[in-house]
Write an enzyme that holds these catalytic residues in place. Structure first.
Site, mmCIF file in Angstrom:
data_model
loop_
_atom_site.group_PDB
_atom_site.id
_atom_site.type_symbol
_atom_site.label_atom_id
_atom_site.label_comp_id
_atom_site.label_asym_id
_atom_site.label_seq_id
_atom_site.Cartn_x
_atom_site.Cartn_y
_atom_site.Cartn_z
ATOM 1 N N ARG A 15 -20.760 12.776 0.039
ATOM 2 C CA ARG A 15 -20.805 13.810 -1.126
ATOM 3 C C ARG A 15 -19.742 12.778 -2.253
ATOM 4 N NH1 ARG A 15 -16.519 17.138 2.246
ATOM 5 N NH2 ARG A 15 -15.578 15.228 4.222
ATOM 6 N N GLY A 52 -23.839 17.533 0.516
ATOM 7 C CA GLY A 52 -22.964 16.258 -0.493
ATOM 8 C C GLY A 52 -21.717 17.689 -0.800
ATOM 9 N N ARG A 72 -14.461 -0.438 1.730
ATOM 10 C CA ARG A 72 -13.974 -0.245 3.381
ATOM 11 C C ARG A 72 -14.516 -1.544 3.752
ATOM 12 N NH1 ARG A 72 -15.323 5.780 3.108
ATOM 13 N NH2 ARG A 72 -15.023 5.276 0.364
ATOM 14 N N ASP A 86 -15.478 3.323 8.484
ATOM 15 C CA ASP A 86 -15.891 3.508 6.643
ATOM 16 C C ASP A 86 -14.375 4.070 6.635
ATOM 17 O OD1 ASP A 86 -16.392 4.696 9.405
ATOM 18 O OD2 ASP A 86 -17.003 6.330 7.822
ATOM 19 N N ASN A 87 -13.778 4.487 7.237
ATOM 20 C CA ASN A 87 -12.687 5.190 6.006
ATOM 21 C C ASN A 87 -11.550 3.853 6.304
ATOM 22 O OD1 ASN A 87 -13.720 7.254 6.307
ATOM 23 N ND2 ASN A 87 -13.215 7.783 7.794
HETATM 24 P P1 AMP Z 1 -16.420 11.311 6.422
HETATM 25 O O1 AMP Z 1 -15.941 12.144 8.096
HETATM 26 O O2 AMP Z 1 -15.379 12.273 5.416
HETATM 27 O O3 AMP Z 1 -15.434 9.925 6.980
HETATM 28 O O4 AMP Z 1 -18.197 11.033 6.381
HETATM 29 C C1 AMP Z 1 -18.600 10.726 6.924
HETATM 30 C C2 AMP Z 1 -19.780 10.051 6.262
HETATM 31 O O5 AMP Z 1 -20.327 11.848 6.490
HETATM 32 C C3 AMP Z 1 -19.781 9.928 4.914
HETATM 33 O O6 AMP Z 1 -20.430 9.036 4.454
HETATM 34 C C4 AMP Z 1 -19.883 11.170 4.441
HETATM 35 O O7 AMP Z 1 -20.296 10.750 3.215
HETATM 36 C C5 AMP Z 1 -20.614 11.577 4.755
HETATM 37 N N1 AMP Z 1 -20.722 13.312 4.830
HETATM 38 C C6 AMP Z 1 -19.582 14.076 5.483
HETATM 39 N N2 AMP Z 1 -19.502 15.405 5.197
HETATM 40 C C7 AMP Z 1 -20.812 14.890 4.295
HETATM 41 C C8 AMP Z 1 -21.019 15.831 3.771
HETATM 42 N N3 AMP Z 1 -21.047 17.844 3.889
HETATM 43 N N4 AMP Z 1 -22.407 15.793 2.598
HETATM 44 C C9 AMP Z 1 -22.932 14.935 3.241
HETATM 45 N N5 AMP Z 1 -22.310 13.525 3.493
HETATM 46 C C10 AMP Z 1 -21.453 13.666 3.850
HETATM 47 MG MG MG Z 2 -14.917 8.782 5.198
#
Ligand code: AMP
Ligand code: MG
Length: 494
Positions: free
Chosen positions: A92, A125, A183, A253-254
C-alpha cells in the site's frame, strides 16, 4: 529539487514494480510539515497547489517531460513474528521521488495509502486517517526527541471511505521521508528470489546510498555494511529504551538498514515502567515487549547476516566466522549505548563500575513502585531533586514501593558524591535529556478521535507541543493517564 526515485533507476526491475497511482476523489491536506518541506527545498505554496496535490497524492512530479519512471512499489520479504514470508513488498506504498536536504543528503519520499499494488495480496492498498495521523504525530515526536526516524511530510484525506472491521473510516495517505526504506526484508527478498548477485547489487546500492564513507574494498566492503547496520540498530534500540518506546512489530520487513525507526503501526510509549510491557494486540506472547527489543534487533540482524555472509569470503566457513564475529559485537555495542544513554538520563558525567547495578536497581524500583517512566526521570532532573536534594515529591511517584524507593535514594546520593560538576550543571543536563512529554497513547487517541470527527485542533496542539519535548510548559500534557484513561492495546490499524 525532486527527482524520480533512484531506487527505480539504479536497481533492476527485480527489486520493484512500476505503478500508477489513481488520483483520490478529493485529496485534501490535513497536516503539512512546513519546516520539513522547507528543509527539503519544497515550496509550501506549491505543495498546496493543484500540481503539489497531484505530487503528494499520486506521486506526479512537476516538469515530467523526459522523465520515464514514475512511482515504484518495492519488493521485500520478511520474518513476521518469526515466520518467514518470502513475498511481502509495498502493498500500500510507493516511492515517488528523491530529494536532497540543504546539506546534500539524499532522501526518499514515499506515499503510504496508494491503493492496490502488485504486492497487495488480499489487502486493499489503503491507509486510513487514524493510522496516518498517528504515524505523523509519533514519527515527528521521535525526531524531536533526537531519535533517528522516518519523517512525516504530509497527511492527506482522500475524500472517500475505506472499509475496516468496525465499519467505514475516512481514507488517507501519509507522505513520509526517509534516508532509505531498504529493510532487512529487502535483502531477504534478494536472497530468496534472486541469488548472490542480487544480494550484491542491493548491498552496493545500499552502501552508495547510505554509507558512501565506507572505504573498504572487495569482500571487506560487505562485511563493513553488516557491521555498520549492526551498530546503527544497537544505537537505535538503545534510544528507544531510553524514552520507553515500544515499536510493536519488529519484523525484519520493518527493520531499516539506515537505522531509522520505520513503520509506526501499533507502536506506543509506555507510561508505567514495565520491562514486559507490550501494546500491540496481535503480539499475544509479548515477542516485541519493551525489554525484548534489544534481543529482537539482534535476531533481525542475524537474518541480515544470513543473506550477506556469502559475500564475505569464498571459503564458506571463514565467511560464517566473520558474520558471527560481527554479530557478537552487537551486545557490546548495545550495552555501551544503553549505559551511556541511561547515565545521561541520571545526569552522571563520571563513570563508575557499579553504575549498571545502580541503574538496574532504579529500573526495578520503578517497576515495583509502578512509577511513570517519563515523569520519574523528568522529576529526578528537577531543581527540587537534583539541586535541593528534596526527594519527597518524587517519592510520591512510586506508590507501589516507597520502601524500595528510599533505598534507591540513598544509593543515588552516594553515587553522586563521585560527580565533579555542579548540581546546577547536572540538573540542566538532565532537563535536556529527559523529556517532559512524549506522545502518550491516551492523548494520541483523544486527538485522533477528534480529528476523525473533523476537529483537528487537539491534533495540532499535541503535535506542536511535541516539537519541544524538553521545554517546560504548563499544558498538562505531561500528566500520566488516570486508570480509566489508560489505553492498553494498540492495533495495526490504530
Ligand atoms: P506492516 O504491518 O504495515 O508492516 O505491513 C506488512 C505487510 O502487509 C506489508 O507488505 C504491507 O504492504 C502489507 N499491508 C499492510 N496493510 C495493507 C493493506 N491495507 N493493503 C495491502 N497491503 C497491506
Ligand atoms: Mg511494514
Amino acid at each position: 529539487m525532486l527527482t524520480p526515485p533512484h531506487y527505480a533507476s539504479s536497481l533492476p526491475g527485480f527489486f520493484h514494480r512500476s505503478i500508477t497511482l489513481p488520483p483520490p476523489p478529493a485529496p485534501r491536506i490535513v497536516a503539512l510539515n512546513t519546516e520539513l518541506a522547507q528543509q527539503l527545498g519544497l515550496d509550501v505554496d506549491w505543495l498546496h497547489s493543484a500540481e503539489g496535490l497531484a505530487f503528494l497524492s499520486c506521486g506526479m512530479l512537476p516538469h515530467r517531460e523526459g522523465i520515464s519512471s514514475g512511482p515504484v512499489a518495492t519488493a521485500y520479504a520478511g520474518h513476521q513474528f518469526g515466520q518467514f514470508v518470502p513475498s511481502l513488498g509495498d502493498g500500500r506504498a510507493a516511492l515517488i521521488a528523491d530529494c536532497q536536504t540543504k546539506d546534500g543528503h539524499p532522501l526518499e519520499l514515499q506515499i503510504k495509502g496508494t491503493g492496490p499494488t502488485p504486492f497487495s495480496r488480499n489487502g486493499d492498498g489503503r491507509n486510513t486517517l487514524g493510522p496516518a495521523l498517528r504515524e505523523y504525530l509519533v514519527s515527528e515526536a521521535m525526531h524531536a526527541l533526537g531519535i533517528p526516524t522516518t519523517r512525516a511530510l504530509a497527511v492527506l484525506t482522500t475524500g472517500d471511505m475505506v472499509e475496516r472491521n468496525d465499519g467505514p473510516v475516512p481514507g488517507a495517505q501519509i507522505v513520509r521521508v526517509a534516508r532509505s526504506h531498504i529493510r532487512v526484508g529487502s535483502f531477504q527478498y534478494a536472497a530468496a528470489h534472486g541469488g548472490l548477485d542480487h544480494v550484491r547489487q542491493l548491498a552496493d546500492f545500499t552502501i552508495q546510498r547510505l554509507f558512501p564513507d565506507l572505504t573498504a574494498k572487495g569482500p571487506e566492503r560487505y562485511l563493513a555494511l553488516l557491521k555498520v547496520a549492526i551498530k546503527r540498530q544497537a544505537q537505535l534500540v538503545a534510544h528507544w529504551m531510553e524514552v520507553g518506546f515500544i515499536h510493536g512489530v519488529m519484523n525484519t520487513d520493518n527493520c531499516a538498514l539506515s537505522g531509522e525507526t520505520l513503520d509506526y503501526g501499533p507502536c506506543a510509549f509506555m507510561d508505567q515502567f514495565d520491562p514486559m510491557k507490550r501494546f500491540s494486540f496481535i503480539d499475544k506472547d509479548g515477542r516485541y515487549a519493551y525489554g525484548r527489543q534489544p534481543a529482537l534487533a539482534l535476531w533481525n540482524l542475524s537474518r541480515l547476516a544470513e543473506c550477506l555472509f556469502p559475500l564475505f569470503d569464498d571459503d564458506e566457513d571463514k565467511a560464517i566466522e566473520k558474520a558471527q564475529e560481527a554479530l557478537q559485537d552487537y551486545d557490546h555495542l548495545f550495552h555501551h549505548a544503553w549505559l551511556a544513554g541511561f547515565r545521561r538520563k541520571l545526569g552522571l558525567a563520571e563513570q563508575d563500575e557499579h553504575d549498571i547495578r545502580l541503574l538496574e536497581h532504579i529500573l526495578e524500583t520503578m517497576h515495583t513502585g509502578q512509577a511513570d517512566f517519563t515523569n520519574a526521570f523528568r522529576m529526578m532532573g528537577s531543581p527540587e531533586v537534583a539541586i535541593k536534594n528534596d526527594y519527597s515529591a518524587l517519592r510520591e511517584l512510586f506508590p507501589g514501593n516507597k520502601g524500595h524507593f528510599d533505598l534507591c535514594r540513598t544509593e543515588i546520593l552516594h553515587r553522586l558524591t563521585l560527580e565533579k560538576r555542579s548540581a546546577e550543571a547536572r540538573q540542566q543536563a538532565m532537563q535536556a535529556t529527559n523529556p517532559r512529554i512524549i506522545p502518550r497513547n491516551h492523548q494520541i487517541e483523544t486527538a485522533l478521535s477528534q480529528a476523525i470527527k473533523g476537529d483537528y485542533q487537539p491534533f495540532h496542539h499535541l503535535h506542536n507541543a511535541l516539537k519541544t519535548p524538553f521545554a517546560e510548559a504548563e499544558d498538562g500534557l505531561d500528566a500520566a493517564p488516570r486508570p480509566e484513561e489508560e489505553v492498553r492495546y494498540t492495533f495495526c490499524g490504530t
